[in-house]
Each structure stands twice: as structure tokens, then as C-alpha cells.
Motif scaffolding. Structure first.
Motif, PDB file in Angstrom:
ATOM      1  N   ASN A   9       0.864  -1.174   0.000  1.00  0.00           N
ATOM      2  CA  ASN A   9       0.000   0.000   0.000  1.00  0.00           C
ATOM      3  C   ASN A   9       0.901   1.225   0.000  1.00  0.00           C
ATOM      4  OD1 ASN A   9      -2.644  -1.293   0.234  1.00  0.00           O
ATOM      5  ND2 ASN A   9      -1.944  -1.928   2.277  1.00  0.00           N
ATOM      6  N   PHE A  10       0.713   2.083  -0.985  1.00  0.00           N
ATOM      7  CA  PHE A  10       1.630   3.187  -1.199  1.00  0.00           C
ATOM      8  C   PHE A  10       1.048   4.491  -0.675  1.00  0.00           C
ATOM      9  CE2 PHE A  10       2.931  -0.030  -4.099  1.00  0.00           C
ATOM     10  CZ  PHE A  10       4.293   0.107  -4.189  1.00  0.00           C
ATOM     11  N   GLY A  11       1.944   5.418  -0.437  1.00  0.00           N
ATOM     12  CA  GLY A  11       1.543   6.746  -0.027  1.00  0.00           C
ATOM     13  C   GLY A  11       1.202   7.607  -1.232  1.00  0.00           C
ATOM     14  N   SER A  12       1.324   8.908  -1.064  1.00  0.00           N
ATOM     15  CA  SER A  12       0.955   9.832  -2.133  1.00  0.00           C
ATOM     16  C   SER A  12       1.964   9.782  -3.272  1.00  0.00           C
ATOM     17  CB  SER A  12       0.861  11.250  -1.578  1.00  0.00           C
ATOM     18  OG  SER A  12       2.109  11.638  -1.003  1.00  0.00           O
ATOM     19  N   LEU A  13       1.488  10.115  -4.473  1.00  0.00           N
ATOM     20  CA  LEU A  13       2.352  10.141  -5.641  1.00  0.00           C
ATOM     21  C   LEU A  13       3.385  11.253  -5.525  1.00  0.00           C
ATOM     22  CD1 LEU A  13      -0.294   9.586  -8.444  1.00  0.00           C
ATOM     23  CD2 LEU A  13       1.577   8.031  -7.880  1.00  0.00           C
ATOM     24  N   ARG A  14       4.542  11.014  -6.114  1.00  0.00           N
ATOM     25  CA  ARG A  14       5.608  12.012  -6.111  1.00  0.00           C
ATOM     26  C   ARG A  14       5.579  12.806  -7.419  1.00  0.00           C
ATOM     27  NH1 ARG A  14       9.936  11.560  -2.651  1.00  0.00           N
ATOM     28  NH2 ARG A  14      11.298  12.421  -4.251  1.00  0.00           N
ATOM     29  N   PRO A 116      12.068   6.199  -3.050  1.00  0.00           N
ATOM     30  CA  PRO A 116      12.424   7.628  -3.101  1.00  0.00           C
ATOM     31  C   PRO A 116      13.675   7.970  -2.311  1.00  0.00           C
ATOM     32  CG  PRO A 116      10.517   7.272  -1.695  1.00  0.00           C
ATOM     33  CD  PRO A 116      10.782   5.969  -2.378  1.00  0.00           C
ATOM     34  N   LYS A 117      14.139   7.026  -1.497  1.00  0.00           N
ATOM     35  CA  LYS A 117      15.337   7.268  -0.697  1.00  0.00           C
ATOM     36  C   LYS A 117      16.573   6.611  -1.315  1.00  0.00           C
ATOM     37  CE  LYS A 117      12.981   9.392   2.508  1.00  0.00           C
ATOM     38  NZ  LYS A 117      13.144  10.871   2.718  1.00  0.00           N
ATOM     39  N   MET A 118      16.541   6.303  -2.614  1.00  0.00           N
ATOM     40  CA  MET A 118      17.701   5.692  -3.261  1.00  0.00           C
ATOM     41  C   MET A 118      18.940   6.558  -3.093  1.00  0.00           C
ATOM     42  SD  MET A 118      16.300   3.996  -6.821  1.00  0.00           S
ATOM     43  CE  MET A 118      17.891   3.220  -7.184  1.00  0.00           C
ATOM     44  N   LYS A 119      20.060   5.900  -2.829  1.00  0.00           N
ATOM     45  CA  LYS A 119      21.327   6.595  -2.641  1.00  0.00           C
ATOM     46  C   LYS A 119      22.261   6.348  -3.820  1.00  0.00           C
ATOM     47  CE  LYS A 119      20.206   7.958   1.533  1.00  0.00           C
ATOM     48  NZ  LYS A 119      19.943   9.386   1.838  1.00  0.00           N
ATOM     49  N   SER A 120      23.213   7.203  -3.977  1.00  0.00           N
ATOM     50  CA  SER A 120      24.218   7.019  -5.019  1.00  0.00           C
ATOM     51  C   SER A 120      25.110   5.842  -4.661  1.00  0.00           C
ATOM     52  CB  SER A 120      25.078   8.279  -5.179  1.00  0.00           C
ATOM     53  OG  SER A 120      24.284   9.386  -5.543  1.00  0.00           O
TER      54      SER A 120
END
Length: 429
Positions: A9-14, A116-120
Motif C-alpha cells: 500500500n503506497f503513499g501519495s504520488l511524487r 524515493p530514498k535511493m542513494k548514489s
């Protein structure tokens, strides 16, 4: 591009122009040293450590966001879902269009999802080696080189069907690939080199590396369609079970080359000087152990079979030669039962990710050439012959790794070329 819970279940769209949070600060400290204890350059100790960071591969996002032009770009239905929707083979575009129109209310159709928290991705590289010179022409070097990878891209299927019930955790969400930066990698190697400069008409280089590269899903930072990252994870929430050899991992790698000049002064006879002298003979030997192979079975979601016995028993010692191409012993594996409702294995298989290795590789290439001056002229004639795979050794390549097929475990391809001889002559005047 949303956070989710265990039921997807996902939150709001980015914002589609900002699929992941910015990662503006990345440090790259590096330090190294070189120490010559005798101050003569005979023995040198070298070492270093450094942290290197690379930007996220934009192709991960470009490919997935491009799919939104044709939503739903790809939708997977379970056997239960297809039966409830009245889908029967064959299925035509008109049927799917009507299906999509009827389902478009309340159901979320997506192609790919990103954390959305992907890191380099970054890699900590460490090295230490010792170099020793013997006389003016011989150098021996041995040392360690290793890396530890952090925040590498990870791809796996989200919202897959339950193995037993055939139902999805989130029935209002389709299935696709989820990307995050949870993959880690390690690489350890012991590298050895021997260098012999031209001495007494002979020069040679010998290199041997023992290495071990480990990762979760291949060990790459690029999307799977162009790199080594795969999405064949058996359990979305248990990525540690996928820890194994990285794609392309080679434990033993040997490379040697040598060149020998046959000096005419070695022969007392004038005839022997002209016929046997002044030839240059070169050879290159390349040998390596096999790359990892993934054992699979036919299933609606990634499922590896069970290993019966030990890994060593899975390899057929009698392979390989023409007429004997069975590289894997089928009796060393057992299919995980398939559930009729889900079409998937009732549980993950016990054999590890990339647990076995394919056939090794070895080849000898040679070359022989000579240049002579034509009497009474300034012209020079050079002749040369290159012999690729001089021993005509057959190097076997691909292995059928799907336990569900009849020819499982058989070699179906070769690597490299058969013996090939090339001649060339050049007249310079």
C-alpha cells in the motif's frame, strides 16, 4: 514512486520530475602510501584506501518513466485472475483493451517503482602490495585488492502472487519491478605478477589472480537490460537469501605471454643462420575457471530447485567432449512442487544464487615472424604467421540450467574459436 508497507500500500504520488530524493553530498576521501625500505628501489610497499561514488544510472528511471506513455505497459495475471476475468488462449488486443477499460476504476497500473530514498552507489577500495626487483630485468609483485560496494541498485518483482493461495498482497495493484539501493557487494583478490624484461633474447610476463566477487543480484549498478543486475529474487522481503557469487565472478585467472628472438649468432652454419636465425616466436596463454550459473525451474515467480547432496556432486566429472555433453547431474537436484493455484513453487528452493560454475576456459595463441633484407636492395621482406587456439582446444560455454526441461545440464555452445592460422607478408622499400 512511493513508500509502501508489507501489503504494498503506497503513499501519495511524487512529482514525476523528481522520482527520488536528491543526494547532493557525497564524500570521496582517499589516502595512499609508498615505502621503499632500502632506498634503492629494490623493494617497495604500496597501499591505499579510498571511497568512490557514482551518480545513479539515469537509464533506470528513463526506461520506466518512458513506459507510462502506454499504461498499462505490462500486466501479469495469475491463473486465478485470468480465470475470473474469462481470459482464454489465444488472447487478442481487443480483449485486453476491453479488460483494461473495465478494470481501470480503482486499480493502480504502474510499470516500475522506485524507492524515493535511493542513494548514489559507492565503493570502498583497498589495496596493499609488495614489489621486488631482482637484478635489472626481473620484477615480482604480489598483493591484495578489494572493494566493498554500498547502495548498489537492486531490482526485484513487487506484489507477486502468494505461492500457496495464488492471491496478491495488494489485489488492486499490478506487478512489476521495484528498484532501490539495498544491494551490497564485496570483492577480494590476491594478485601476482612476474615481469621479465628482454634478457638473452627472452621477455615474459606471468599474471595470476585469485578473486571472489559476491553480490545479491549480479553486482551491477545499471538496469538489468544492459548490465548484470537481475530481478530473479525468490522472496521480495528476504534479499539476504540471494547473497552469492556476482555475475562474471572468476575465482582463478591466469595470463602469461612470452617472446623469444632466435639470434642467428647461435648457429655455426651460414645456412642455419639464414634459415633458423632472426625468427621471433611469441605465445600467449589464457586460462580461467568457470563463471557462475544460476539453476532455475519453470515457475510463475522466481523459484530455484532444491539441491540434493553437495555442490561437487552436481558437476559431471566426465564432461565434456563430443558425445558427452552432460555437464550437470540432474539427479543432484529436485524440483520444488508447483502449486496449481499460483503456478509457482510452493516455497523457495534450497540451492543458492549462482551456486554452481560453468566450464572453464583455456587457450594458447602463438605467433612466428621474421624480417630479412633482400640482397642488393634496400627492400625488406617481413613474413608472419599467427596461430589462434594453436592446440585447437574446445572450450565449452553455455549450459542449460532450467531443471524443468528435458535437456537440463547439457552444454549447448562453445567459447572462442577453433584453430585459425593467419599468414601475412609485407615488402618495405
Amino acid at each position: 514512486n512511493r513508500h509502501f508497507d508489507e501489503n504494498f500500500n503506497f503513499g501519495s504520488l511524487r512529482d514525476p520530475l523528481k522520482p527520488v530524493d536528491s543526494n547532493p553530498v557525497n564524500f570521496g576521501p582517499r589516502v595512499g602510501f609508498a615505502y621503499n625500505p632500502d632506498r634503492q628501489g629494490t623493494t617497495v610497499f604500496r597501499g591505499g584506501i579510498g571511497l568512490m561514488t557514482q551518480p545513479l544510472d539515469q537509464q533506470i528511471f528513463e526506461n520506466q518513466t518512458g513506459n507510462t506513455a502506454t499504461v498499462p505497459n505490462r500486466t501479469t495475471y495469475t491463473r486465478l485472475e485470468a480465470r475470473a476475468l474469462g481470459l482464454n488462449w489465444p488472447v487478442y488486443n481487443e480483449d485486453v483493451l476491453r479488460l483494461f477499460q473495465a478494470q481501470s476504476t480503482g486499480r493502480v497500473f504502474v510499470g516500475g517503482l522506485f524507492d524515493p530514498k535511493m542513494k548514489s552507489p559507492s565503493a570502498l577500495t583497498m589495496s596493499f602490495d609488495v614489489q621486488r626487483a631482482f637484478g635489472q630485468s626481473t620484477v615480482v609483485q604480489t598483493g591484495y585488492l578489494g572493494t566493498r560496494g554500498y547502495n548498489f541498485s537492486m531490482a526485484r518483482q513487487y506484489n507477486e502472487v502468494d505461492r500457496l493461495t495464488g492471491l496478491r498482497r495488494n489485489p488492486d495493484l499490478s506487478q512489476g519491478i521495484y528498484w532501490d539501493s539495498s544491494q551490497r557487494t564485496t570483492f577480494h583478490s590476491w594478485q601476482n605478477s612476474f615481469y621479465q624484461r628482454l634478457t638473452r633474447d627472452l621477455s615474459a610476463n606471468v599474471n595470476y589472480t585469485w578473486g571472489s566477487a559476491m553480490a545479491h543480484t549480479g553486482g551491477d549498478i545499471s538496469p538489468g537490460f544492459i548490465g548484470d543486475t537481475t530481478a530473479n529474487v525468490q522472496d521480495f522481503f528476504d534479499i539476504d537469501a540471494e547473497w552469492g557469487p556476482a555475475s562474471g565472478d572468476v575465482r582463478h585467472n591466469f595470463l602469461a605471454n612470452a617472446t623469444y628472438h632466435i639470434a642467428p649468432e647461435r648457429f655455426a652454419s651460414n645456412v642455419a643462420r639464414h634459415l633458423l636465425g632472426s625468427w621471433d616466436v611469441a605465445a600467449i596463454v589464457r586460462a580461467r575457471s568457470g563463471a557462475p550459473i544460476e539453476i532455475t525451474q519453470t515457475s510463475s515467480r522466481p523459484t530455484r530447485p532444491d539441491l540434493v547432496g553437495t555442490l561437487s556432486e552436481a558437476i559431471n566429472d566426465e564432461c565434456c567432449s563430443p558425445g558427452s555433453l552432460q555437464y550437470l547431474n540432474a539427479t543432484a537436484f529436485r524440483l520444488v512442487p508447483i502449486n496449481a493455484l499460483s503456478g509457482a513453487g510452493v516455497r523457495p528452493g534450497t540451492i543458492g544464487h549462482n551456486a554452481l560454475r560453468g566450464p572453464g576456459y583455456a587457450v594458447l595463441d602463438m605467433s612466428i615472424g621474421k624480417s630479412v633484407s633482400l640482397p642488393g636492395t634496400r627492400a625488406e621482406l617481413s613474413v608472419r604467421a599467427d596461430i589462434l587456439n594453436a592446440l585447437n582446444r574446445t572450450n565449452y560455454g553455455g549450459v542449460r540450467t532450467n531443471l524443468s526441461v528435458a535437456n537440463f545440464g547439457q552444454v549447448f555452445s562453445t567459447a572462442g574459436t577453433p584453430r585459425k592460422v593467419q599468414f601475412q607478408a609485407r615488402l618495405t622499400f
